[in-house]
Scaffold this active site. Structure first.
Site, PDB file in Angstrom:
ATOM      1  N   HIS A   1       6.015   5.475 -29.862  1.00 17.15           N
ATOM      2  CA  HIS A   1       6.487   4.418 -28.964  1.00 17.15           C
ATOM      3  C   HIS A   1       5.333   3.705 -28.255  1.00 17.15           C
ATOM      4  O   HIS A   1       5.561   2.753 -27.500  1.00 17.15           O
ATOM      5  CB  HIS A   1       7.514   4.964 -27.960  1.00 17.15           C
TER       6      HIS A   1
ATOM      7  N   ASP B   1       8.529  11.036 -32.753  1.00 16.02           N
ATOM      8  CA  ASP B   1       7.713  10.144 -31.923  1.00 16.02           C
ATOM      9  C   ASP B   1       6.228  10.487 -32.091  1.00 16.02           C
ATOM     10  O   ASP B   1       5.610  11.117 -31.236  1.00 16.02           O
ATOM     11  CB  ASP B   1       8.147  10.288 -30.461  1.00 16.02           C
TER      12      ASP B   1
ATOM     13  N   SER C   1       2.265   9.053 -21.949  1.00 19.61           N
ATOM     14  CA  SER C   1       2.764   9.106 -23.324  1.00 19.61           C
ATOM     15  C   SER C   1       1.619   9.107 -24.329  1.00 19.61           C
ATOM     16  O   SER C   1       0.647   8.369 -24.182  1.00 19.61           O
ATOM     17  CB  SER C   1       3.659   7.900 -23.599  1.00 19.61           C
TER      18      SER C   1
END
Length: 255
Positions: A64, A108, A201
């Site tokens: 992402h 992810d 992230s």
């Protein structure tokens, strides 16, 4: 270089939701030489993520964190300063896992092939990956690091780290609709108030000097546990992909 510093001044204003290591402390400068800071251009502007160096020409991060172009900064501690240890690379190719699901954040994971290989040094080094299908036991103590907020309202320019405990999968199944223990790890004790969050992230979960997880998603209020991509489930894909996309400008020495 001046453009990057200018962009970072806007990406990380005080109080911004650029990323969080909650309940941690500043890392010893360059003690995590595999850490990468990503500046990403997206359709709605610039964003930032973490990542980690797994080969001299590849950085691993979350799917992402995709965008174009992406600039990777390695060897940094204070990301708003021009440190002599820093190496900057453009991304030649961003390779998301083919089964990544943007709605559920399953699979992810993304590899970034660097336009030019980095030079390994005391401040820039690769990190080991786990054995394929290896699994962490609940209670394992690991660390995660990143740049960004150190509380819900205070930012930092320096790399911060925090110790987190691996939880039973049931804790994340109860909180997150799409959690799957086949490819994800549940990390962070709800009573500790220690966590990684949004802008961290792509950063690694390090357990016994091995990158076992990738920061994926969590509670919007920063309350643990959070969900990490389980790297051991993707080791074969990582190795196949790096072999497939060899550096085009590398030189070969005849034997």
């Amino acid at each position: 270089m001046q453009l990057l510093l200018f962009l970072m001044a806007f990406l990380l204003p005080p109080g911004a939701g650029a990323g969080e290591i909650i309940g941690g402390q500043e890392a010893r400068p360059h003690s995590r030489p595999y850490m990468a800071f990503l500046i990403i251009q997206t359709p709605v502007g610039y964003s930032t993520c973490g990542g980690f160096l797994v080969r001299e020409d590849f950085v691993l991060t979350a799917a992402h964190c995709w965008g174009s172009p992406i600039t990777v900064i390695l060897g940094a501690h204070n990301i708003r300063r021009e440190e002599r240890t820093q190496q900057r690379r453009s991304v030649l190719r961003a390779i998301r896992h083919p089964d990544y699901n943007q709605q559920s954040n399953v699979n992810d994971i993304m590899l970034l092939q660097l336009e030019n290989r980095i030079q390994q040094s005391e401040a820039v080094r690769t990190v080991s990956l786990p054995q394929a299908q290896a699994r962490l036991r609940p209670g394992a103590v690991c660390t995660v690091a990143g740049w960004g907020l150190v509380s819900l309202s205070r930012s930092t320019n320096r790399l911060h780290e925090v110790q987190l405990t691996v939880q039973r999968d049931s804790r994340c199944r109860d909180r997150f609709n799409f959690y799957t223990d086949q490819t994800q790890i549940c990390v962070g004790n709800p009573s500790s108030r220690k966590s990684a969050f949004l802008g961290d992230s792509g950063g690694p979960l390090i357990c016994n000097n091995v990158a076992e997880g990738i920061v994926s998603y969590g509670d919007r209020r920063g309350i643990p546990p959070a969900v990490f991509t389980r790297v051991s489930s993707f080791v074969n894909w990582i190795n196949r992909t790096m072999e497939r996309f060899k550096q085009q400008n590398q030189t070969w020495t005849p034997l």
